[in-house]
Design a protein around this motif. Structure first.
Motif, PDB file in Angstrom:
ATOM      1  N   UNK A 122     -18.607  30.385  -8.023  1.00 22.67           N
ATOM      2  CA  UNK A 122     -19.129  29.090  -7.772  1.00 22.67           C
ATOM      3  C   UNK A 122     -19.527  28.706  -9.132  1.00 22.67           C
ATOM      4  N   UNK A 123     -20.144  29.382 -10.062  1.00 26.11           N
ATOM      5  CA  UNK A 123     -20.421  28.723 -11.235  1.00 26.11           C
ATOM      6  C   UNK A 123     -19.218  28.319 -12.070  1.00 26.11           C
ATOM      7  N   UNK A 124     -18.121  29.155 -11.869  1.00 25.86           N
ATOM      8  CA  UNK A 124     -16.829  28.544 -12.766  1.00 25.86           C
ATOM      9  C   UNK A 124     -16.463  27.301 -12.057  1.00 25.86           C
ATOM     10  N   UNK A 125     -16.437  27.234 -10.915  1.00 26.99           N
ATOM     11  CA  UNK A 125     -15.846  26.232  -9.977  1.00 26.99           C
ATOM     12  C   UNK A 125     -17.029  24.743 -10.349  1.00 26.99           C
ATOM     13  N   UNK A 126     -18.223  25.001 -10.426  1.00 29.00           N
ATOM     14  CA  UNK A 126     -19.038  23.826 -10.856  1.00 29.00           C
ATOM     15  C   UNK A 126     -18.977  23.498 -12.256  1.00 29.00           C
ATOM     16  N   UNK A 127     -18.690  24.440 -13.256  1.00 26.76           N
ATOM     17  CA  UNK A 127     -18.614  24.403 -14.507  1.00 26.76           C
ATOM     18  C   UNK A 127     -17.482  23.228 -14.866  1.00 26.76           C
ATOM     19  N   UNK A 128     -16.207  23.760 -14.215  1.00 26.56           N
ATOM     20  CA  UNK A 128     -14.950  23.075 -14.068  1.00 26.56           C
ATOM     21  C   UNK A 128     -15.196  21.339 -13.691  1.00 26.56           C
TER      22      UNK A 128
END
Length: 257
Positions: A122-128
């Motif tokens: 989820x962090x990677x998705x929101x970072x992107x």
């Protein structure tokens, strides 16, 4: 023509060294130069209000409308914002600070206490998503670089996975040599590009003989560039003024990455 990286990570040698202040001032510096800079912090702990204190501070430093809640004088000499009710939409708040916990502790423990767990995917998705929404995204760390986000994942390892150029913030006074050199070594072991180090004064007038030697020692033994030293400032305008030459050096250093 060289451009700034799409994302910059602001890490620290320890908790409470001034990385929120530096992050907010960097976002403000970039915006004042016509760059659409955004802010994200993957996890915040010690959140007593809906709006995390770190995000409220960054909003105040970047000239966004102040939030209600009064003031509390202790942010490296600057009056800090006490978060009141947020006027951000839920979506904006989730994107800016995806995980918020009430216990002022390491994220893994703060999450445990609420029966939750940080999801790296989820962090990677929101970072992107946040990076795509801005020319430059400033990502603030949480605590020091080796703080656990989960019991299986250190903050520094997520930064390494994303290969984010990192600006390191350290105290200027006594004790910073050990913390700074250890952190630099950990960053380099993971091939994380280090843009340089910024000192933040933890007291009004730290002993200059110590501060000056810290600068020299960390630069030489840590083989890193010292990008400046931010003194304790009485208010936001004076902090912006003091940060301007530091911001210029950070920009130049980031152009090399």
């Amino acid at each position: 023509m060289k451009k700034l990286p799409r994302a910059i990570f602001v890490g620290a040698t320890d908790t409470g060294v001034g990385k929120t202040l530096i992050s907010g001032l960097l976002v403000d510096f970039l915006r004042r130069r016509g760059i659409d800079a955004g802010y994200q912090k993957w996890a915040a702990t010690g959140c007593e209000e809906e709006l995390p204190e770190d995000l409220a501070t960054v909003q105040a430093l970047t000239g966004e409308p102040p939030r209600p809640g009064g003031a509390d004088p202790d942010l490296h000499g600057i009056t800090k914002v006490v978060p009141g009710p947020s006027i951000l939409t839920g979506l904006d708040l989730e994107l800016a600070v995806p995980y918020r916990f009430s216990l002022p502790a390491s994220p893994h423990l703060a999450a445990d206490q609420e029966g939750r767990e940080i999801d790296p995917a989820r962090l990677l998705s929101l970072f992107t998503e946040a990076r795509a929404a801005h020319e430059v995204l400033v990502v603030e760390g949480v605590g020091g670089m080796l703080v656990p986000l989960t019991r299986q994942l250190l903050l520094i390892d997520l930064v390494a996975e994303l290969k984010l150029p990192t600006l390191l913030v350290a105290r200027s006074g006594l004790g910073t040599i050990n913390h700074s050199l250890l952190t630099l070594e950990a960053l380099r072991r993971r091939d994380i590009p280090v843009a340089g180090l910024v000192f933040s004064d933890e007291e009004t007038s730290p002993p200059e003989v110590i501060v000056n030697d810290n600068r020299r020692t960390i630069a030489e033994l840590g083989q890193t560039t010292i990008l400046g030293r931010l003194p304790r400032c009485p208010d936001h305008p004076s902090a912006r003024t003091a940060f301007t030459p530091i911001g210029e050096k950070i920009s130049q250093a980031l152009l090399c990455h």
